[in-house]
Structures are given as structure tokens and as C-alpha cells.
Design a protein around this motif. Structure first.
Motif, PDB file in Angstrom:
ATOM      1  N   ARG A   1      -4.940  -0.410   0.112  1.00  0.00           N
ATOM      2  CA  ARG A   1      -3.620  -0.984   0.376  1.00  0.00           C
ATOM      3  C   ARG A   1      -2.562  -0.254  -0.451  1.00  0.00           C
ATOM      4  O   ARG A   1      -2.768   0.055  -1.621  1.00  0.00           O
ATOM      5  N   PHE A   2      -1.428  -0.020   0.176  1.00  0.00           N
ATOM      6  CA  PHE A   2      -0.315   0.593  -0.535  1.00  0.00           C
ATOM      7  C   PHE A   2       0.256  -0.393  -1.551  1.00  0.00           C
ATOM      8  O   PHE A   2       0.328  -1.609  -1.306  1.00  0.00           O
ATOM      9  N   VAL A   3       0.674   0.128  -2.698  1.00  0.00           N
ATOM     10  CA  VAL A   3       1.257  -0.680  -3.768  1.00  0.00           C
ATOM     11  C   VAL A   3       2.653  -0.146  -4.040  1.00  0.00           C
ATOM     12  O   VAL A   3       2.856   1.070  -4.137  1.00  0.00           O
ATOM     13  N   MET A   4       3.617  -1.061  -4.169  1.00  0.00           N
ATOM     14  CA  MET A   4       4.994  -0.651  -4.387  1.00  0.00           C
ATOM     15  C   MET A   4       5.120   0.137  -5.695  1.00  0.00           C
ATOM     16  O   MET A   4       4.576  -0.262  -6.729  1.00  0.00           O
ATOM     17  N   ASN A   5       5.831   1.230  -5.629  1.00  0.00           N
ATOM     18  CA  ASN A   5       6.093   2.090  -6.791  1.00  0.00           C
ATOM     19  C   ASN A   5       4.820   2.683  -7.386  1.00  0.00           C
ATOM     20  O   ASN A   5       4.761   2.984  -8.575  1.00  0.00           O
ATOM     21  N   ARG A   6       3.806   2.826  -6.567  1.00  0.00           N
ATOM     22  CA  ARG A   6       2.557   3.449  -7.000  1.00  0.00           C
ATOM     23  C   ARG A   6       2.140   4.484  -5.958  1.00  0.00           C
ATOM     24  O   ARG A   6       2.385   4.308  -4.761  1.00  0.00           O
ATOM     25  N   ARG A   7       1.500   5.545  -6.433  1.00  0.00           N
ATOM     26  CA  ARG A   7       0.979   6.537  -5.500  1.00  0.00           C
ATOM     27  C   ARG A   7      -0.462   6.213  -5.126  1.00  0.00           C
ATOM     28  O   ARG A   7      -0.926   6.558  -4.048  1.00  0.00           O
TER      29      ARG A   7
ATOM     30  N   LEU B   1       4.333   5.974 -16.347  1.00  0.00           N
ATOM     31  CA  LEU B   1       4.984   6.477 -15.132  1.00  0.00           C
ATOM     32  C   LEU B   1       4.161   7.576 -14.498  1.00  0.00           C
ATOM     33  O   LEU B   1       3.998   7.621 -13.265  1.00  0.00           O
ATOM     34  N   MET B   2       3.626   8.460 -15.325  1.00  0.00           N
ATOM     35  CA  MET B   2       2.786   9.528 -14.805  1.00  0.00           C
ATOM     36  C   MET B   2       1.537   8.953 -14.149  1.00  0.00           C
ATOM     37  O   MET B   2       1.109   9.420 -13.085  1.00  0.00           O
ATOM     38  N   PHE B   3       0.957   7.927 -14.772  1.00  0.00           N
ATOM     39  CA  PHE B   3      -0.260   7.335 -14.203  1.00  0.00           C
ATOM     40  C   PHE B   3       0.036   6.668 -12.862  1.00  0.00           C
ATOM     41  O   PHE B   3      -0.771   6.744 -11.931  1.00  0.00           O
ATOM     42  N   ASN B   4       1.191   6.013 -12.771  1.00  0.00           N
ATOM     43  CA  ASN B   4       1.530   5.311 -11.527  1.00  0.00           C
ATOM     44  C   ASN B   4       1.628   6.247 -10.331  1.00  0.00           C
ATOM     45  O   ASN B   4       1.472   5.808  -9.192  1.00  0.00           O
TER      46      ASN B   4
ATOM     47  N   LYS C   1      -9.635   0.498 -13.507  1.00  0.00           N
ATOM     48  CA  LYS C   1      -8.395  -0.179 -13.909  1.00  0.00           C
ATOM     49  C   LYS C   1      -8.360  -1.566 -13.262  1.00  0.00           C
ATOM     50  O   LYS C   1      -9.052  -1.807 -12.271  1.00  0.00           O
ATOM     51  N   PRO C   2      -7.589  -2.495 -13.816  1.00  0.00           N
ATOM     52  CA  PRO C   2      -7.465  -3.804 -13.165  1.00  0.00           C
ATOM     53  C   PRO C   2      -6.579  -3.705 -11.931  1.00  0.00           C
ATOM     54  O   PRO C   2      -5.758  -2.779 -11.823  1.00  0.00           O
ATOM     55  N   PRO C   3      -6.720  -4.618 -10.986  1.00  0.00           N
ATOM     56  CA  PRO C   3      -5.821  -4.610  -9.825  1.00  0.00           C
ATOM     57  C   PRO C   3      -4.370  -4.694 -10.266  1.00  0.00           C
ATOM     58  O   PRO C   3      -4.037  -5.397 -11.234  1.00  0.00           O
ATOM     59  N   THR C   4      -3.489  -4.002  -9.581  1.00  0.00           N
ATOM     60  CA  THR C   4      -2.081  -3.948  -9.965  1.00  0.00           C
ATOM     61  C   THR C   4      -1.439  -5.321  -9.990  1.00  0.00           C
ATOM     62  O   THR C   4      -0.608  -5.609 -10.868  1.00  0.00           O
ATOM     63  N   GLU C   5      -1.826  -6.192  -9.061  1.00  0.00           N
ATOM     64  CA  GLU C   5      -1.202  -7.506  -8.966  1.00  0.00           C
ATOM     65  C   GLU C   5      -1.491  -8.380 -10.186  1.00  0.00           C
ATOM     66  O   GLU C   5      -0.818  -9.396 -10.399  1.00  0.00           O
ATOM     67  N   CYS C   6      -2.465  -7.998 -11.018  1.00  0.00           N
ATOM     68  CA  CYS C   6      -2.799  -8.814 -12.188  1.00  0.00           C
ATOM     69  C   CYS C   6      -1.777  -8.673 -13.308  1.00  0.00           C
ATOM     70  O   CYS C   6      -1.785  -9.456 -14.256  1.00  0.00           O
ATOM     71  N   GLY C   7      -0.920  -7.660 -13.245  1.00  0.00           N
ATOM     72  CA  GLY C   7       0.170  -7.537 -14.205  1.00  0.00           C
ATOM     73  C   GLY C   7      -0.226  -7.023 -15.571  1.00  0.00           C
ATOM     74  O   GLY C   7       0.499  -7.251 -16.548  1.00  0.00           O
TER      75      GLY C   7
END
Length: 285
Positions: free
Chosen positions: A103-109, A160-163, A176-182
Motif C-alpha cells: 500500500r502507498f503511504v503518504m510522504n513515503r517512497r 527524511l532520507m529513510f522515508n 520497521k514498524p508499520p507507518t500508521e503506528c507513529g
């Protein structure tokens, strides 16, 4: 007849060459299993099919060279079932990898992976507790997460580089943890809870900075393994489809040449009999 034998021999030699990419695909999947997806059951059908084509082609080539019609017939008979097995394998590979993707994640590659997006036999196979224990250990021992670290001119990677990195499904789902976990980024495999950590995703509570644990128990890790399996199988299937088309064409050519050899063999005795009748070897006195 010699022309037909030469044609059959040439077709068998090319078929032998075509077995190499199939066998190579199985070996490639086997190597991938050692480093990423850790699934060791798909490559064996490919390896068996590749070796079968190789052996049968050599038999057909020998039959054409020495005029052995039995070996030519054996080549056609066995190759029919090998082609059928290759068709079945391609259909199976596409069927079990039909559903699911990142799934695409906002502001993530990179993409995030969710187990609920997958279904069917392959998902059941991967998520089986006994089998997943082996896969989890294999992914951990492969060091795929440990190898994620990057430095730019000696400077550690920034958030930022990692994102904006392209992560493999296993790197995204298991390391890594899921992005939605914050979670807040510290480095590629170390994250600290953020203000919005607790979410509806159970994986948010399973993440652990212990490098032996990370997210190997997460559903996202299982989804990541499924994601990389889909990528690997689809790549190999594309090659197999191209090889299959060529195999079918050459099989038809070899069959036609074999029929021509049989027809000429059947016509030859009758022709010799007619020549003997027309040109007797003695005269009656």
C-alpha cells in the motif's frame, strides 16, 4: 530422411538450450530463499522440469543423430507431459500470487504491507505457525535487516532520507514498524514510540527494538514475505511463458519431422519391391 533427422536433432539441441533458463530460474529462486523470502518449496518443481527437459532433449538429440526412432518417440512422448507440467506450474504460480500488494503511504517512497490484502493457499502456507517459525528464523539469520544501514559521506541516514528509500517487502514489513503506528525514527531498525503510537493495527504492540525480534512476529512481516514471493514468482513466470511458447513451436516441428521419418520408412520397402520387380536380377532361358 537425413534432412528430417537433422531437423529433429537441431530442434532437440535448441530445446536443450531452453532448459537452461528454466533450471536457472529454479536455482535463482533457491538462492533468493537463502537471503530474502526463505521459501524453499517453489524452486524444486522448476528444477525438476528444467532437468527433465535437458535429459529428454539429449535423448531426442541422440535418437536423431543415430537414427533411433524409439528415442525420437520417447522425446515426443515425455516432452508432451513436461510441457503440460510447465503449463500447470505457470497457472499455479499466477493463481497463488493473484491477490495482494503493498500500500502507498503518504510522504513515503516505500510501501507498507498488510496481511489482510492477501488470501488463498500461499497465505495459509506462510501463516501456518509451524512453517512461519522456520521462515522467521531464516529471515532473521539472513541479516536482511542488519544490512539496511546506509551512510552518505560518512553521515548516518536521516529520517527524511529513510522515508524516500525504496524498501523490499521484507525490509518494510519485518525491519520497521508499520507507518500508521507513529513510531519515531532513530535508525533503520530502531524506533521509539511517538505520540500517536497506539493504533488499530495489532502490529503496533508487537514491534521491539531488540534486533533479534524487531517485527518478525508481525502480520506485516508475513505480508512482506508474501510480497517478495509474488515478485520472485512473477519474474520467473514471465521467463517460463516465453520458454513455453518456444517449446510448443519446436515440439510441433519435431513431431512433423518425426512423422515424415516414419512415412519415409514405410514407403521405402514398397519402393524397393517395385524396383526389384521392374529390374529382375536374372533372366529365364
Amino acid at each position: 530422411m537425413r534432412t528430417s533427422n537433422n531437423l529433429i536433432g537441431l530442434v532437440n539441441f535448441i530445446t536443450f538450450l531452453l532448459s537452461i533458463p528454466i533450471l536457472g530460474g529454479g536455482i535463482w529462486l533457491s538462492n533468493r530463499a537463502n537471503s530474502t523470502d526463505c521459501m524453499r518449496f517453489l524452486q524444486w518443481p522448476l528444477i525438476v522440469i528444467g532437468i527433465s527437459i535437458m535429459v529428454v532433449s539429449l535423448a531426442g538429440f541422440a535418437g536423431a543423430c543415430y537414427g533411433n526412432k524409439f528415442l525420437m518417440w520417447l522425446y515426443l512422448f515425455v516432452m508432451f507431459f513436461v510441457i503440460a507440467a510447465l503449463i500447470g506450474f505457470i497457472i499455479f504460480a499466477y493463481a497463488v500470487t493473484d491477490k495482494g500488494s503493498g500500500r502507498f503511504v503518504m510522504n513515503r517512497r516505500y510501501l507498507d504491507y498488510y496481511l489482510g490484502d492477501y488470501s488463498g493457499w500461499l497465505k495459509d502456507r506462510v501463516t501456518d505457525d509451524g512453517y512461519w517459525g522456520q521462515i522467521r528464523s531464516c529471515v532473521r539469520d539472513s541479516g536482511v535487516c542488519r544490512k539496511m544501514g546506509r551512510r552518505l559521506h560518512g553521515v548516518p541516514e536521516t529520517p527524511l532520507m529513510f522515508n524516500f528509500r525504496r524498501l523490499s517487502p521484507v525490509e518494510s514489513g519485518c525491519c520497521k514498524p508499520p507507518t500508521e503506528c507513529g513510531y519515531t525514527y532513530v535508525n533503520e531498525t530502531m524506533w521509539i514510540p511517538g505520540g500517536d503510537m497506539i493504533g488499530p493495527n495489532p502490529d503496533c504492540m508487537l514491534w521491539n527494538n531488540d534486533q533479534r525480534l524487531l517485527c518478525y512476529q508481525c502480520s506485516s512481516c508475513k505480508a512482506g514475505v508474501l510480497g517478495i514471493l509474488k515478485q520472485s514468482w512473477r519474474k520467473v513466470s514471465v521467463i517460463n511463458i516465453a520458454v513455453l511458447i518456444i517449446l510448443v513451436i519446436f515440439y510441433v516441428i519435431a513431431y512433423a519431422a518425426y512423422r515424415n521419418v516414419k512415412r519415409m520408412d514405410n514407403d521405402e520397402p514398397a519402393g524397393e519391391a517395385r524396383m526389384t520387380k521392374s529390374h529382375p536380377s536374372h533372366f529365364e532361358i
